[in-house]
Design an enzyme around this catalytic site. Structure first.
Site, mmCIF file in Angstrom:
data_model
loop_
_atom_site.group_PDB
_atom_site.id
_atom_site.type_symbol
_atom_site.label_atom_id
_atom_site.label_comp_id
_atom_site.label_asym_id
_atom_site.label_seq_id
_atom_site.Cartn_x
_atom_site.Cartn_y
_atom_site.Cartn_z
ATOM 1 C CE LYS A 50 -43.315 -29.945 -23.224
ATOM 2 N NZ LYS A 50 -44.511 -30.725 -22.880
ATOM 3 C CD GLN A 94 -46.025 -31.413 -19.611
ATOM 4 O OE1 GLN A 94 -45.883 -30.578 -20.495
ATOM 5 N NE2 GLN A 94 -45.301 -32.512 -19.547
ATOM 6 C CG ASP A 117 -48.303 -32.565 -27.034
ATOM 7 O OD1 ASP A 117 -47.120 -32.312 -27.368
ATOM 8 O OD2 ASP A 117 -48.730 -32.433 -25.867
#
Ligand code: NAD
Length: 282
Positions: A50, A94, A117
């Site tokens: 990422k 994460q 997200d």
């Protein structure tokens, strides 16, 4: 006959190239905060990928890499600081988190305006209501773009999804429903799963079982989306047995090079959108 390849890598590259140009014209660089707790091998790779992809298009990332034994209150404090920090546009945590941390409480602490997200209940709820969320989860959003690249009008299509996770199956089902599809979500407890998958105009496999889906599972001329990332004999493979289905399907995503690159492209797109959104809300 052989199925058309849905080239996620190529579509993702187009999106990233366009984003790079758009970012070059901004007065402020979009900034993504990535929170990683512990040293899970896969998570370290995903975070690295990422950051690399972000740097390539001129998007700034800051990694908050916390030790495995970080307490929930320490983590919540960091997220609150990032919520308040106007130089940060997007925040992702994460997953998976170490088991002593409550994932829902952590995700719910992210400001919905920075939840790139798309996991915060505000954003999932708005999606469920068929209203406009600030952000939609990157993987299902990327899957929609891949499907629509070969089938622009989804109204009335029979969609079957294998896997009911919060990050893929469930939001994808909602996105498909919002496009007037008839959606079936299947999971580990579904009985006679093949009877359902064989009726799918669009079949999405997101269960993490290597090559579970073979030609016997699919409808002729269907569209197949393979989300799975599995290791088999040192090689990455999907949840669909590509070689077995390729002559029967109309279109299919490869693994690697299908859904994976789109997930990263959509995260970058969401972070760019976050900056614009926050500028509007100033
Ligand atoms: P998860 O473990 O959270 O959920 C798996 C789902 O599949 C569950 O609903 C489970 O009931 C179902 N399932 C498991 N075995 C099954 C079986 N034999 N038959 C039917 N259903 C079954 O997984 P997840 O996080 O949604 O990820 C699924 C897969 O997708 C994994 O391989 C993961 O690595 C991959 N993934 C890829 C991307 C990407 O960007 N390409 C993103 C997210 C997840």
């Amino acid at each position: 006959m052989t199925a058309q390849l849905i080239d996620g890598k190529q579509i993702a590259t187009q999106i990233r190239t366009a984003l790079k140009q758009q970012i070059a014209h901004l007065s402020q660089v979009p900034h993504l905060a990535i929170v990683l707790v512990g040293n899970d091998d896969s998570s370290l790779i995903y975070v690295h990928n990422k950051q690399k992809a972000a740097a390539e298009i001129g998007l700034k990332t800051t990694l908050f890499h916390l030790p495995e034994n970080t307490s929930e209150s320490e983590l919540l404090d960091l997220i609150e600081c990032s919520n308040q920090d106007t130089s940060i546009n997007g925040i992702i945590v994460q997953l998976p988190l170490p088991s002593h941390l409550n994932t829902h409480r952590v995700i719910n602490s992210i400001s919905p305006l920075k939840d790139v997200d798309g996991f915060h209940p505000y954003n999932t709820g708005m999606l469920q209501n068929n209203e406009k969320p600030y952000f939609i989860a990157a993987t299902p959003l990327g899957i929609m773009k891949l499907v629509q690249s070969v089938c622009p009008n989804l109204s009335g299509k029979n969609v079957v999804i294998i896997g009911a996770s919060l990050i893929v199956g469930r939001p994808l089902a909602t996105l498909m429903l919002n496009q007037e599809c008839t959606v079936t979500i299947t999971h580990i407890h579904t009985k006679n799963i093949k009877e359902l998958t064989r009726k799918a105009d669009i079949l999405v496999a997101a269960c993490g079982v290597a090559k579970l889906v073979n030609a016997d599972w699919i409808k002729p001329d269907s569209i197949l989306i393979d989300v799975g990332i599995n290791r088999e004999n040192g090689k990455i493979c999907g949840d669909i047995d590509f070689a077995d289905v390729v002559a029967k399907a109309a279109a299919i995503t490869p693994v690697p090079g299908g859904v994976g690159p789109m997930t990263i492209a959509m995260l970058l797109q969401n972070t760019y959108n976050a900056l614009l959104l926050q500028q509007q809300n100033l």
